[in-house]
Motif scaffolding. Sequence first.
Motif, PDB file in Angstrom:
ATOM      1  N   UNK A  66       0.958  -1.215  -0.110  1.00 28.94           N
ATOM      2  CA  UNK A  66      -0.098   0.053  -0.029  1.00 28.94           C
ATOM      3  C   UNK A  66       0.897   1.325   0.101  1.00 28.94           C
ATOM      4  N   UNK A  67       1.936   1.362   0.753  1.00 31.97           N
ATOM      5  CA  UNK A  67       2.858   2.354   0.843  1.00 31.97           C
ATOM      6  C   UNK A  67       3.467   2.603  -0.509  1.00 31.97           C
ATOM      7  N   UNK A  68       4.012   1.617  -0.943  1.00 32.51           N
ATOM      8  CA  UNK A  68       4.885   1.732  -2.208  1.00 32.51           C
ATOM      9  C   UNK A  68       3.728   2.088  -3.467  1.00 32.51           C
ATOM     10  N   UNK A  69       2.460   1.486  -3.457  1.00 32.08           N
ATOM     11  CA  UNK A  69       1.789   2.124  -4.451  1.00 32.08           C
ATOM     12  C   UNK A  69       1.278   3.484  -4.423  1.00 32.08           C
ATOM     13  N   UNK A  70       1.162   3.874  -2.960  1.00 28.07           N
ATOM     14  CA  UNK A  70       0.865   5.426  -2.721  1.00 28.07           C
ATOM     15  C   UNK A  70       2.108   6.190  -3.177  1.00 28.07           C
ATOM     16  N   UNK A  71       3.489   5.780  -2.737  1.00 26.81           N
ATOM     17  CA  UNK A  71       4.583   6.479  -3.266  1.00 26.81           C
ATOM     18  C   UNK A  71       4.578   6.646  -4.691  1.00 26.81           C
ATOM     19  N   UNK A  72       4.423   5.623  -5.458  1.00 29.23           N
ATOM     20  CA  UNK A  72       4.235   5.670  -6.986  1.00 29.23           C
ATOM     21  C   UNK A  72       3.352   6.520  -7.501  1.00 29.23           C
ATOM     22  N   UNK A  73       2.107   6.425  -6.801  1.00 32.84           N
ATOM     23  CA  UNK A  73       1.026   7.517  -7.191  1.00 32.84           C
ATOM     24  C   UNK A  73       1.491   9.106  -7.185  1.00 32.84           C
ATOM     25  N   UNK A  74       2.304   9.264  -6.101  1.00 31.51           N
ATOM     26  CA  UNK A  74       2.767  10.835  -5.912  1.00 31.51           C
ATOM     27  C   UNK A  74       3.845  10.884  -6.714  1.00 31.51           C
ATOM     28  N   UNK A  75       4.557  10.175  -7.389  1.00 34.61           N
ATOM     29  CA  UNK A  75       5.533  10.418  -7.965  1.00 34.61           C
ATOM     30  C   UNK A  75       6.974  10.722  -7.384  1.00 34.61           C
ATOM     31  N   UNK A  76       6.977   9.903  -6.137  1.00 32.80           N
ATOM     32  CA  UNK A  76       8.116  10.005  -5.458  1.00 32.80           C
ATOM     33  C   UNK A  76       8.874   8.784  -5.480  1.00 32.80           C
ATOM     34  N   UNK A  77      10.226   8.729  -5.122  1.00 33.48           N
ATOM     35  CA  UNK A  77      11.132   7.709  -5.162  1.00 33.48           C
ATOM     36  C   UNK A  77      11.084   7.328  -3.675  1.00 33.48           C
ATOM     37  N   UNK A  78      11.595   5.912  -3.405  1.00 31.90           N
ATOM     38  CA  UNK A  78      11.730   5.524  -2.107  1.00 31.90           C
ATOM     39  C   UNK A  78      13.060   5.105  -1.794  1.00 31.90           C
ATOM     40  N   UNK A  79      13.378   5.514  -0.233  1.00 32.07           N
ATOM     41  CA  UNK A  79      14.370   5.186   0.480  1.00 32.07           C
ATOM     42  C   UNK A  79      13.965   4.035   1.375  1.00 32.07           C
ATOM     43  N   UNK A  80      14.362   2.802   1.281  1.00 29.28           N
ATOM     44  CA  UNK A  80      14.061   1.396   1.922  1.00 29.28           C
ATOM     45  C   UNK A  80      14.941   1.388   3.250  1.00 29.28           C
ATOM     46  N   UNK A  81      14.676   2.296   4.404  1.00 27.71           N
ATOM     47  CA  UNK A  81      15.691   2.186   5.402  1.00 27.71           C
ATOM     48  C   UNK A  81      15.204   1.186   6.268  1.00 27.71           C
ATOM     49  N   UNK A  82      13.867   0.835   6.180  1.00 25.87           N
ATOM     50  CA  UNK A  82      13.384  -0.587   7.316  1.00 25.87           C
ATOM     51  C   UNK A  82      13.858  -1.830   6.318  1.00 25.87           C
ATOM     52  N   UNK A  83      14.284  -2.711   7.109  1.00 30.23           N
ATOM     53  CA  UNK A  83      14.763  -3.944   6.600  1.00 30.23           C
ATOM     54  C   UNK A  83      13.548  -4.681   5.855  1.00 30.23           C
ATOM     55  N   UNK A  84      12.221  -4.565   6.519  1.00 25.94           N
ATOM     56  CA  UNK A  84      11.261  -5.104   5.954  1.00 25.94           C
ATOM     57  C   UNK A  84      11.022  -4.859   4.560  1.00 25.94           C
ATOM     58  N   UNK A  85      10.911  -3.507   4.420  1.00 27.62           N
ATOM     59  CA  UNK A  85      10.658  -2.981   2.993  1.00 27.62           C
ATOM     60  C   UNK A  85      11.887  -3.171   2.144  1.00 27.62           C
ATOM     61  N   UNK A  86      12.949  -3.283   2.505  1.00 29.56           N
ATOM     62  CA  UNK A  86      14.041  -3.609   1.558  1.00 29.56           C
ATOM     63  C   UNK A  86      13.819  -5.094   1.025  1.00 29.56           C
ATOM     64  N   UNK A  87      13.493  -5.907   2.185  1.00 28.94           N
ATOM     65  CA  UNK A  87      13.190  -7.345   1.642  1.00 28.94           C
ATOM     66  C   UNK A  87      12.141  -7.702   0.731  1.00 28.94           C
ATOM     67  N   UNK A  88      10.977  -6.699   0.874  1.00 24.44           N
ATOM     68  CA  UNK A  88       9.947  -6.566   0.216  1.00 24.44           C
ATOM     69  C   UNK A  88      10.236  -6.376  -1.318  1.00 24.44           C
ATOM     70  N   UNK A  89      11.130  -5.322  -1.589  1.00 22.06           N
ATOM     71  CA  UNK A  89      11.591  -5.043  -2.796  1.00 22.06           C
ATOM     72  C   UNK A  89      12.395  -5.909  -3.555  1.00 22.06           C
ATOM     73  N   UNK A  90      13.176  -6.545  -2.717  1.00 23.52           N
ATOM     74  CA  UNK A  90      13.952  -7.478  -3.070  1.00 23.52           C
ATOM     75  C   UNK A  90      13.392  -8.685  -3.866  1.00 23.52           C
ATOM     76  N   UNK A  91      12.302  -9.293  -3.068  1.00 23.24           N
ATOM     77  CA  UNK A  91      11.350 -10.065  -3.696  1.00 23.24           C
ATOM     78  C   UNK A  91      10.295  -9.625  -4.677  1.00 23.24           C
ATOM     79  N   UNK A  92      10.047  -8.441  -4.869  1.00 19.63           N
ATOM     80  CA  UNK A  92       9.152  -8.034  -5.838  1.00 19.63           C
ATOM     81  C   UNK A  92       9.794  -6.864  -6.669  1.00 19.63           C
TER      82      UNK A  92
END
Length: 109
Positions: A66-92
């Motif tokens: 949900x957070x990544x989709x919201x970030x995309x919709x707002x035209x922002x880039x992401x810095x995945x400081x959170x280990x869980x978010x980093x792992x999610x992006x690695x798997x997706x």
Amino acid sequence: MDETSADQGAVRLVHDDDRDRFAALEGETVVAVLAFEDEDEVRDLRSTVVAPDRSGRGIGTAIVRFALEDTRARGLKVRPTCWFVRGFIERHPEYADLLEDPGTTPSTT
């Protein structure tokens, strides 16, 4: 506040911009939070916390998506400081285009 439902209405996901967080709610009870900070054109996804008694139900995954989709919709880039978010992006890898530095893999940010 932006909202959606996950897992056939099991939780309600909200973007709580006033508190710089995304939250997962069961009824009115907050069961997960993903804290963020927007810095210019970059959203730093800092910390994901799921209530221990709700762990393993896919709520963390739902709130990150949900957070990544919201970030995309707002035209922002992401810095995945959170280990869980980093792992999610690695798997997706379909979310890799959101990385602040596209030449950097999530595990090295």
